[in-house]
Design a protein around this motif. Structure first.
Motif, PDB file in Angstrom:
ATOM      1  N   LEU A 162      13.864  29.149  38.506  1.00 32.76           N
ATOM      2  CA  LEU A 162      14.876  29.926  39.214  1.00 32.76           C
ATOM      3  C   LEU A 162      16.060  29.128  39.736  1.00 32.76           C
ATOM      4  O   LEU A 162      17.045  29.726  40.184  1.00 32.76           O
ATOM      5  N   LEU A 163      15.990  27.794  39.691  1.00 30.95           N
ATOM      6  CA  LEU A 163      17.081  27.016  40.265  1.00 30.95           C
ATOM      7  C   LEU A 163      17.837  26.159  39.262  1.00 30.95           C
ATOM      8  O   LEU A 163      18.905  25.635  39.582  1.00 30.95           O
ATOM      9  N   LEU A 164      17.305  25.957  38.068  1.00 28.54           N
ATOM     10  CA  LEU A 164      18.018  25.160  37.066  1.00 28.54           C
ATOM     11  C   LEU A 164      19.238  25.924  36.571  1.00 28.54           C
ATOM     12  O   LEU A 164      19.137  27.083  36.166  1.00 28.54           O
ATOM     13  N   ASN A 165      20.400  25.265  36.577  1.00 24.80           N
ATOM     14  CA  ASN A 165      21.625  25.957  36.199  1.00 24.80           C
ATOM     15  C   ASN A 165      21.681  26.306  34.715  1.00 24.80           C
ATOM     16  O   ASN A 165      22.477  27.122  34.290  1.00 24.80           O
ATOM     17  N   THR A 166      20.815  25.676  33.910  1.00 27.80           N
ATOM     18  CA  THR A 166      20.823  25.973  32.476  1.00 27.80           C
ATOM     19  C   THR A 166      20.228  27.343  32.161  1.00 27.80           C
ATOM     20  O   THR A 166      20.479  27.898  31.095  1.00 27.80           O
ATOM     21  N   ARG A 167      19.448  27.898  33.075  1.00 23.83           N
ATOM     22  CA  ARG A 167      18.757  29.162  32.806  1.00 23.83           C
ATOM     23  C   ARG A 167      19.552  30.381  33.282  1.00 23.83           C
ATOM     24  O   ARG A 167      19.168  31.507  33.019  1.00 23.83           O
ATOM     25  N   ASN A 168      20.652  30.143  34.025  1.00 19.77           N
ATOM     26  CA  ASN A 168      21.466  31.237  34.571  1.00 19.77           C
ATOM     27  C   ASN A 168      20.600  32.240  35.341  1.00 19.77           C
ATOM     28  O   ASN A 168      20.609  33.450  35.044  1.00 19.77           O
ATOM     29  N   PRO A 169      19.840  31.776  36.354  1.00 18.93           N
ATOM     30  CA  PRO A 169      18.920  32.657  37.076  1.00 18.93           C
ATOM     31  C   PRO A 169      19.653  33.453  38.161  1.00 18.93           C
ATOM     32  O   PRO A 169      20.792  33.153  38.507  1.00 18.93           O
ATOM     33  N   PRO A 170      19.000  34.485  38.708  1.00 16.96           N
ATOM     34  CA  PRO A 170      19.595  35.227  39.836  1.00 16.96           C
ATOM     35  C   PRO A 170      19.549  34.366  41.092  1.00 16.96           C
ATOM     36  O   PRO A 170      18.822  33.374  41.149  1.00 16.96           O
ATOM     37  N   PRO A 171      20.329  34.711  42.124  1.00 14.54           N
ATOM     38  CA  PRO A 171      20.320  33.925  43.360  1.00 14.54           C
ATOM     39  C   PRO A 171      18.957  33.978  44.056  1.00 14.54           C
ATOM     40  O   PRO A 171      18.269  34.994  44.025  1.00 14.54           O
ATOM     41  N   VAL A 172      18.570  32.854  44.657  1.00 20.47           N
ATOM     42  CA  VAL A 172      17.297  32.738  45.362  1.00 20.47           C
ATOM     43  C   VAL A 172      17.576  32.438  46.828  1.00 20.47           C
ATOM     44  O   VAL A 172      18.371  31.545  47.143  1.00 20.47           O
ATOM     45  N   ALA A 177      14.761  39.402  54.893  1.00 16.60           N
ATOM     46  CA  ALA A 177      14.439  39.811  53.526  1.00 16.60           C
ATOM     47  C   ALA A 177      14.836  41.263  53.293  1.00 16.60           C
ATOM     48  O   ALA A 177      15.356  41.622  52.223  1.00 16.60           O
ATOM     49  N   GLU A 178      14.635  42.105  54.306  1.00 19.49           N
ATOM     50  CA  GLU A 178      15.011  43.520  54.199  1.00 19.49           C
ATOM     51  C   GLU A 178      16.521  43.667  54.012  1.00 19.49           C
ATOM     52  O   GLU A 178      16.984  44.476  53.200  1.00 19.49           O
ATOM     53  N   VAL A 179      17.295  42.876  54.733  1.00 17.65           N
ATOM     54  CA  VAL A 179      18.757  42.923  54.630  1.00 17.65           C
ATOM     55  C   VAL A 179      19.208  42.521  53.221  1.00 17.65           C
ATOM     56  O   VAL A 179      20.085  43.143  52.619  1.00 17.65           O
ATOM     57  N   ILE A 180      18.605  41.439  52.697  1.00 10.83           N
ATOM     58  CA  ILE A 180      18.969  40.955  51.356  1.00 10.83           C
ATOM     59  C   ILE A 180      18.674  42.016  50.298  1.00 10.83           C
ATOM     60  O   ILE A 180      19.504  42.293  49.432  1.00 10.83           O
ATOM     61  N   VAL A 181      17.491  42.625  50.367  1.00 11.80           N
ATOM     62  CA  VAL A 181      17.112  43.645  49.390  1.00 11.80           C
ATOM     63  C   VAL A 181      18.024  44.866  49.500  1.00 11.80           C
ATOM     64  O   VAL A 181      18.462  45.430  48.484  1.00 11.80           O
ATOM     65  N   LYS A 182      18.342  45.256  50.722  1.00 13.42           N
ATOM     66  CA  LYS A 182      19.215  46.417  50.938  1.00 13.42           C
ATOM     67  C   LYS A 182      20.611  46.158  50.379  1.00 13.42           C
ATOM     68  O   LYS A 182      21.206  47.025  49.721  1.00 13.42           O
ATOM     69  N   ASP A 183      21.130  44.945  50.616  1.00 10.74           N
ATOM     70  CA  ASP A 183      22.448  44.589  50.067  1.00 10.74           C
ATOM     71  C   ASP A 183      22.424  44.632  48.542  1.00 10.74           C
ATOM     72  O   ASP A 183      23.378  45.100  47.904  1.00 10.74           O
ATOM     73  N   GLU A 239      25.136  38.216  53.046  1.00 15.31           N
ATOM     74  CA  GLU A 239      25.831  37.201  53.846  1.00 15.31           C
ATOM     75  C   GLU A 239      25.087  35.863  53.815  1.00 15.31           C
ATOM     76  O   GLU A 239      25.702  34.811  53.896  1.00 15.31           O
ATOM     77  N   MET A 240      23.767  35.914  53.712  1.00 12.64           N
ATOM     78  CA  MET A 240      22.989  34.672  53.650  1.00 12.64           C
ATOM     79  C   MET A 240      23.309  33.905  52.372  1.00 12.64           C
ATOM     80  O   MET A 240      23.418  34.483  51.288  1.00 12.64           O
ATOM     81  N   GLU A 241      23.463  32.602  52.505  1.00 10.01           N
ATOM     82  CA  GLU A 241      23.770  31.760  51.355  1.00 10.01           C
ATOM     83  C   GLU A 241      22.501  31.516  50.532  1.00 10.01           C
ATOM     84  O   GLU A 241      21.446  31.181  51.079  1.00 10.01           O
ATOM     85  N   PRO A 242      22.580  31.685  49.220  1.00 10.44           N
ATOM     86  CA  PRO A 242      21.405  31.397  48.381  1.00 10.44           C
ATOM     87  C   PRO A 242      21.184  29.893  48.250  1.00 10.44           C
ATOM     88  O   PRO A 242      22.060  29.093  48.610  1.00 10.44           O
TER      89      PRO A 242
END
Length: 222
Positions: free
Chosen positions: A38-48, A67-73, A81-84
């Motif tokens: 999930l963090l390697l830039n070669t895989r183009n993963p979603p934000p974590v 976690a609820e705020v992130i899922v709702k957004d 607003e939280m930085e991945p």
């Protein structure tokens, strides 16, 4: 009562320590998996995103609420607003490797990069198909050397092992290397080679695939 005794307390303490060790080991495996998947830039993963679960008493405020705020957004199409977590730069070599397509002839599957391919080769599914394929191969047993001082003894062993005529064995022994027999299956071929080597008889196995094995292979690998 048993738990309150000396043995009970000792076993309980050991159990707690083992559970802590297992939890730490599992946590390290999780972090390794997250970094690779999930963090390697070669895989183009979603934000974590990371939440703090170190204090169970603050679970609602530190874990559930953010976690609820992130899922709702995410559901409503907003950027949280939280930085991945930052992506990991795997380097140019790793990026180029991930672009390569490697093919497993036995399983007839394609993989992106050498890492995926090596992991596949170690997998149970690959080993299972490999064993099935190898068990269908026809192996020619090639005699390369034997103890000349025990020529008669070696000939009798070869005769009994492969059910061939003694005269034929002596004729073959005059022109090494020579094919003295055939067996089906990698395991059986290796076993025969080991047993003969104990008697000072050295053989090599030459693999020959049968037509019916090719058809079986296609059926098994799809």
């Amino acid at each position: 009562e048993e738990r309150e005794g000396e043995d009970g307390k000792r076993l309980f303490k050991e159990g707690v320590e083992r559970m802590k060790i297992s939890t730490r080991q599992y946590s390290r495996k999780q972090m390794k998996w997250i970094r690779k998947r999930l963090l390697l830039n070669t895989r183009n993963p979603p934000p974590v995103y990371r939440v703090d679960s170190t204090d169970p008493s603050q679970w609602e405020d530190k874990v559930y609420a953010p976690a609820e705020v992130i899922v709702k957004d995410f559901i409503e199409g907003r950027i949280p607003e939280m930085e991945p977590l930052e992506r990991i730069d795997s380097g140019k070599d790793r990026e180029e490797d991930c672009r390569k397509t490697m093919h497993c002839d036995i399983c007839d599957r394609d993989f992106k990069g050498s890492v995926q391919f090596k992991n596949h080769q170690k997998s149970a599914s690959h080993r299972k198909v490999s064993r099935a394929v190898l068990d269908k191969y026809h192996y020619e047993v090639v005699l390369t050397s034997f103890k000349e001082e025990d020529r008669n003894g070696a000939a009798k062993i070869i005769k009994n092992t492969f059910s061939v005529g003694l005269t034929d064995v002596f004729m073959k022994m005059d022109s090494l290397p020579c094919v003295v027999g055939t067996v089906v299956g990698k395991g059986k071929a290796d076993s025969i080679a080991r047993e003969l080597s104990k008697q000072g008889i050295v053989v090599e196995m030459e693999k020959k695939i049968l037509v019916k094995a090719e058809n079986s292979l296609k059926a098994e690998t799809g």
